[in-house]
Design a protein around this motif. Structure first.
Motif, PDB file in Angstrom:
ATOM      1  N   ALA A 120      12.607   7.059   9.815  1.00 13.64           N
ATOM      2  CA  ALA A 120      13.621   8.108   9.852  1.00 13.64           C
ATOM      3  C   ALA A 120      13.436   9.110   8.718  1.00 13.64           C
ATOM      4  CB  ALA A 120      15.014   7.486   9.777  1.00 13.64           C
ATOM      5  N   LEU A 121      13.137   8.641   7.523  1.00  8.09           N
ATOM      6  CA  LEU A 121      12.958   9.555   6.393  1.00  8.09           C
ATOM      7  C   LEU A 121      11.705  10.406   6.556  1.00  8.09           C
ATOM      8  CD1 LEU A 121      13.989   7.383   3.315  1.00  8.09           C
ATOM      9  CD2 LEU A 121      15.304   9.179   4.437  1.00  8.09           C
ATOM     10  N   GLU A 122      10.599   9.780   6.884  1.00  5.09           N
ATOM     11  CA  GLU A 122       9.350  10.541   6.971  1.00  5.09           C
ATOM     12  C   GLU A 122       9.291  11.360   8.260  1.00  5.09           C
ATOM     13  OE1 GLU A 122       6.085   7.910   6.072  1.00  5.09           O
ATOM     14  OE2 GLU A 122       6.642   7.945   3.945  1.00  5.09           O
ATOM     15  N   GLY A 123      10.051  10.948   9.271  1.00  3.78           N
ATOM     16  CA  GLY A 123      10.130  11.741  10.488  1.00  3.78           C
ATOM     17  C   GLY A 123      10.968  12.990  10.329  1.00  3.78           C
ATOM     18  N   ASN A 124      11.723  13.073   9.244  1.00  6.45           N
ATOM     19  CA  ASN A 124      12.514  14.271   8.935  1.00  6.45           C
ATOM     20  C   ASN A 124      11.990  14.944   7.671  1.00  6.45           C
ATOM     21  OD1 ASN A 124      14.877  14.422  10.925  1.00  6.45           O
ATOM     22  ND2 ASN A 124      14.891  12.264  10.324  1.00  6.45           N
ATOM     23  N   ALA A 125      10.681  14.940   7.517  1.00  6.76           N
ATOM     24  CA  ALA A 125      10.053  15.581   6.361  1.00  6.76           C
ATOM     25  C   ALA A 125      10.251  17.095   6.421  1.00  6.76           C
ATOM     26  CB  ALA A 125       8.560  15.265   6.348  1.00  6.76           C
ATOM     27  N   PRO A 126      10.154  17.790   5.276  1.00  5.66           N
ATOM     28  CA  PRO A 126      10.284  19.248   5.280  1.00  5.66           C
ATOM     29  C   PRO A 126       9.222  19.900   6.162  1.00  5.66           C
ATOM     30  CG  PRO A 126      10.384  18.370   3.043  1.00  5.66           C
ATOM     31  CD  PRO A 126       9.960  17.241   3.917  1.00  5.66           C
TER      32      PRO A 126
ATOM     33  N   LEU B  37       2.166  15.397   3.302  1.00 12.62           N
ATOM     34  CA  LEU B  37       1.854  13.970   3.267  1.00 12.62           C
ATOM     35  C   LEU B  37       2.480  13.168   4.388  1.00 12.62           C
ATOM     36  CD1 LEU B  37       2.257  13.278  -0.566  1.00 12.62           C
ATOM     37  CD2 LEU B  37       0.114  13.355   0.722  1.00 12.62           C
ATOM     38  N   ASP B  38       3.704  13.523   4.791  1.00 14.69           N
ATOM     39  CA  ASP B  38       4.465  12.613   5.639  1.00 14.69           C
ATOM     40  C   ASP B  38       3.926  12.502   7.055  1.00 14.69           C
ATOM     41  OD1 ASP B  38       6.018  11.912   3.538  1.00 14.69           O
ATOM     42  OD2 ASP B  38       7.787  13.044   4.134  1.00 14.69           O
ATOM     43  N   GLY B  39       3.203  13.529   7.538  1.00 16.61           N
ATOM     44  CA  GLY B  39       2.585  13.408   8.855  1.00 16.61           C
ATOM     45  C   GLY B  39       1.561  12.288   8.896  1.00 16.61           C
ATOM     46  N   GLY B  40       0.733  12.187   7.867  1.00 13.51           N
ATOM     47  CA  GLY B  40      -0.238  11.101   7.785  1.00 13.51           C
ATOM     48  C   GLY B  40       0.423   9.753   7.628  1.00 13.51           C
TER      49      GLY B  40
ATOM     50  N   GLU C 119       0.830  -1.207   0.000  1.00 17.70           N
ATOM     51  CA  GLU C 119       0.000   0.000   0.000  1.00 17.70           C
ATOM     52  C   GLU C 119       0.867   1.261   0.000  1.00 17.70           C
ATOM     53  OE1 GLU C 119      -2.489  -0.385   3.396  1.00 17.70           O
ATOM     54  OE2 GLU C 119      -3.634  -2.081   2.561  1.00 17.70           O
ATOM     55  N   HIS C 120       1.922   1.250   0.822  1.00 13.16           N
ATOM     56  CA  HIS C 120       2.766   2.441   0.921  1.00 13.16           C
ATOM     57  C   HIS C 120       3.562   2.655  -0.361  1.00 13.16           C
ATOM     58  CE1 HIS C 120       4.407   5.781   2.945  1.00 13.16           C
ATOM     59  NE2 HIS C 120       5.619   5.274   3.172  1.00 13.16           N
ATOM     60  N   ALA C 121       3.932   1.574  -1.030  1.00 12.10           N
ATOM     61  CA  ALA C 121       4.628   1.714  -2.304  1.00 12.10           C
ATOM     62  C   ALA C 121       3.761   2.459  -3.318  1.00 12.10           C
ATOM     63  CB  ALA C 121       5.023   0.341  -2.847  1.00 12.10           C
ATOM     64  N   GLU C 122       2.479   2.167  -3.318  1.00 10.71           N
ATOM     65  CA  GLU C 122       1.580   2.876  -4.240  1.00 10.71           C
ATOM     66  C   GLU C 122       1.456   4.348  -3.873  1.00 10.71           C
ATOM     67  OE1 GLU C 122       0.531   1.722  -7.100  1.00 10.71           O
ATOM     68  OE2 GLU C 122       1.728  -0.020  -6.545  1.00 10.71           O
ATOM     69  N   GLU C 123       1.479   4.639  -2.569  1.00 12.67           N
ATOM     70  CA  GLU C 123       1.409   6.033  -2.131  1.00 12.67           C
ATOM     71  C   GLU C 123       2.654   6.815  -2.540  1.00 12.67           C
ATOM     72  OE1 GLU C 123      -1.239   5.295   1.943  1.00 12.67           O
ATOM     73  OE2 GLU C 123       0.941   5.425   2.049  1.00 12.67           O
ATOM     74  N   GLU C 124       3.793   6.130  -2.605  1.00  6.09           N
ATOM     75  CA  GLU C 124       5.054   6.806  -2.916  1.00  6.09           C
ATOM     76  C   GLU C 124       5.395   6.787  -4.406  1.00  6.09           C
ATOM     77  OE1 GLU C 124       7.124   8.429  -0.773  1.00  6.09           O
ATOM     78  OE2 GLU C 124       5.580   8.149   0.757  1.00  6.09           O
ATOM     79  N   ARG C 125       4.651   6.011  -5.180  1.00  4.35           N
ATOM     80  CA  ARG C 125       4.993   5.847  -6.593  1.00  4.35           C
ATOM     81  C   ARG C 125       4.915   7.180  -7.337  1.00  4.35           C
ATOM     82  NH1 ARG C 125       5.558   1.165  -8.828  1.00  4.35           N
ATOM     83  NH2 ARG C 125       4.248   0.121  -7.255  1.00  4.35           N
ATOM     84  N   GLY C 126       5.950   7.461  -8.121  1.00  2.00           N
ATOM     85  CA  GLY C 126       5.979   8.670  -8.930  1.00  2.00           C
ATOM     86  C   GLY C 126       6.579   9.882  -8.250  1.00  2.00           C
TER      87      GLY C 126
END
Length: 245
Positions: A153-159, A187-190, A93-100
């Motif tokens: 770690a990546l999404e916890g350091n979102a802009p 997006l990354d908070g959700g 599911e998350h792969a589809e959210e990140e695709r593109g």
């Protein structure tokens, strides 16, 4: 609620996997913050932002393949592994959210006046290869659950929500050059909330939590290293100066 009940509830909350992971990542936050501050200092911001976009493309284009490979490994582990089923569903599911999202970065570079083809021809720096490469190793040779630390770690350091406007003002680049920064701030908070829910629902062993924590701290260290490298402006005459390599 009585004081005893409140204390028990607090202790229960504090023992969840998501809270434990956040506590581990908090140890790395000062270093990540210092590197981020150096990256976004005003002097030389325009060329540095182009290098940031290039590096983020090189990193983010690995996100969907990593999740897809980890989902395949979950399927290979099968029902004998109680973590594999729900983890695999989350990853697909998350792969589809990140695709593109890597394409967003190429579009941002083009809007900023850079040549995306030059980026695609460049060899990614070691810091990027180490960030993604460690995850491939843990997925293949340990357990795909380790990838959750990378995601955290990546999404916890979102802009930050204000960053795109600050960068636009500091660089003079058009609004179209900041789509990825704006979108990820929203997006990354959700995504983090969904990850927390998964971590607290999975039947994680102590060893699995340790693997997630190790992956998260390795990723935070890698982000710090990458940002410090980007913050170090090239010397005059360096072929990478002002470019996307």
């Amino acid at each position: 609620m009585s004081a005893a009940a409140s204390a028990a509830a607090s202790a229960s909350t504090a023992s969840t996997a998501s809270v434990a992971l956040r506590a581990k990542l908090a140890l790395a936050r000062p270093a990540v913050t210092a590197a981020t501050d150096a990256l976004w200092r005003p002097a030389g911001l325009g060329p540095r932002y182009l290098r940031y976009l290039a590096a983020m493309h090189q990193l983010i284009r690995a996100s969907v393949p990593l999740m897809e490979r980890a989902a395949v490994r979950c399927a290979e582990l099968g029902p004998a592994d109680p973590v594999a089923g729900p983890l695999g569903r989350y990853l697909r599911e998350h792969a589809e959210e990140e695709r593109g999202h890597d394409d967003w970065l190429l579009a941002d570079l083009a809007a900023a006046g850079a040549d995306p083809a030059e980026l695609l021809a460049a060899v990614p720096p070691p810091a990027v290869a180490e960030l993604a490469g460690a995850q491939y190793y843990w997925i293949e040779h340990h357990h795909p659950v380790a990838l959750l630390g990378y995601v955290a770690a990546l999404e916890g350091n979102a802009p930050a929500p204000w960053l795109a406007d600050r960068l636009a003002a500091g660089t003079g680049l058009p609004p179209a050059a900041f789509r990825t920064v704006r979108e990820h701030a929203e997006l990354d908070g959700g995504h983090l909330a969904a990850l927390d829910a998964l971590l607290d629902a999975l039947p994680l062993t102590a060893a699995a939590e340790a693997a997630i924590g190790l992956s998260a701290l390795h990723t935070a260290h890698g982000i710090t290293r990458l940002f410090l490298g980007l913050a170090a402006d090239p010397a005059p005459g360096d072929p990478t100066e002002g470019g996307t390599r």
